[in-house]
Design a protein around this motif. Structure first.
Motif, PDB file in Angstrom:
ATOM      1  N   LEU A 271      36.244  48.305  36.623  1.00 35.72           N
ATOM      2  CA  LEU A 271      36.546  47.955  38.011  1.00 35.72           C
ATOM      3  C   LEU A 271      35.920  46.622  38.390  1.00 35.72           C
ATOM      4  O   LEU A 271      36.560  45.776  39.043  1.00 35.72           O
ATOM      5  N   ASN A 272      34.678  46.424  37.991  1.00 35.79           N
ATOM      6  CA  ASN A 272      33.994  45.167  38.293  1.00 35.79           C
ATOM      7  C   ASN A 272      34.711  43.985  37.648  1.00 35.79           C
ATOM      8  O   ASN A 272      34.920  42.937  38.269  1.00 35.79           O
ATOM      9  N   ALA A 273      35.111  44.157  36.389  1.00 36.34           N
ATOM     10  CA  ALA A 273      35.821  43.084  35.689  1.00 36.34           C
ATOM     11  C   ALA A 273      37.180  42.811  36.321  1.00 36.34           C
ATOM     12  O   ALA A 273      37.584  41.650  36.471  1.00 36.34           O
ATOM     13  N   ALA A 274      37.898  43.869  36.713  1.00 36.73           N
ATOM     14  CA  ALA A 274      39.211  43.696  37.328  1.00 36.73           C
ATOM     15  C   ALA A 274      39.108  42.991  38.676  1.00 36.73           C
ATOM     16  O   ALA A 274      39.980  42.182  39.034  1.00 36.73           O
ATOM     17  N   GLN A 275      38.059  43.254  39.422  1.00 38.68           N
ATOM     18  CA  GLN A 275      37.863  42.567  40.697  1.00 38.68           C
ATOM     19  C   GLN A 275      37.568  41.089  40.490  1.00 38.68           C
ATOM     20  O   GLN A 275      38.091  40.233  41.214  1.00 38.68           O
TER      21      GLN A 275
END
Length: 253
Positions: free
Chosen positions: A207-211
């Motif tokens: 999720l952090n990477a996708a954001q």
């Protein structure tokens, strides 16, 4: 018709369909790149593939499972000590309130600095599980009726007999309900712990990477799948609870 819609599975299916319809209408009205359509989210899942999701989901589920196990064991042990020593109830209740008031975002970095990223994810998962199970267990242990306790006493049973034959049996339905509610909390704690860093794989990491990469389709897909997993775990524990406590349904009725 009303009876059919009253069935939990049918009602849930209708609710999901309505939610997807409202979601589709909202995306068409807002027309925002950060608010993808259901079709775009589904396409993102297909595009990323099973390998991507399994790698991250399995890592998060492992940490959530460890936190769920430890948090519940500690909560049940402490609640059991209150059953044996009732004078500890006030102290245990205060301990539960304190644990619930601790901000996980503030506690997480401290745990990560001491033990590392994986330990922080497991700790936060256990922390979010602990209060729920502790309170549910304490309430369940008070569910025994005075009549049942008096009946055991009238037949010559002592305090330990009351605990084994009445109080524990009366507490099981409430404990099972607490274990259900703790499922989403365990997964949430693991994801928040993964957000803090120090971990290579997991839903929080993805999720952090996708954001950072501005991939809203993947963010929505990961969030929805995490929610569905929590819902499945909740339902599984509920099913196990019905099998283990068939008398609870009759009591509620």
């Amino acid at each position: 018709m009303r009876e059919a819609l009253g069935h939990p599975w049918i009602g849930g299916t209708v609710g999901i369909v309505l939610l997807i319809v409202v979601w589709t209408i909202a995306t068409s009205l807002l027309d925002s790149t950060s608010f993808p359509t259901p079709a775009a989210v589904a396409s993102s899942v297909v595009r990323d593939g099973w390998g991507f999701y399994w790698t991250n989901l399995s890592a998060s589920l492992s940490r959530a499972g460890q936190g769920y196990l430890w948090g519940n064991l500690i909560a049940l042990f402490i609640a059991g000590s209150v059953l044996v020593l009732p004078r500890l109830e006030e102290l245990v209740t205060q301990l539960g309130v304190i644990s619930n008031c601790l901000p996980i975002i503030a506690v997480g970095p401290i745990i990560m600095a001491i033990f590392g990223g994986t330990a922080s994810a497991v700790f936060l998962a256990a922390l979010l599980v602990f209060f729920t199970t502790l309170v549910g267990s304490l309430l369940g242990m008070k569910a025994a009726t005075p009549t049942a306790l008096d009946l055991v006493r009238a037949y010559g049973g002592g305090r330990w007999t009351q605990i084994r034959k009445v109080r524990l049996m009366a507490a099981v339905p409430a404990i099972v309900t607490a274990l259900q509610i703790a499922i989403p909390g365990a997964l949430l704690g693991a994801i928040v712990g993964e957000y803090l860093g120090g971990i290579d794989q997991g839903i929080g990491v993805a999720l952090n990477a996708a954001q950072r990469q501005i991939m809203p389709d993947r963010v929505w897909a990961l969030s929805i799948i995490a929610g569905l997993i929590s819902l499945a775990g909740y339902g599984l524990v509920a099913l196990i609870g019905r099998l283990l406590t068939p008398w609870a349904k009759e009591v509620r009725a």
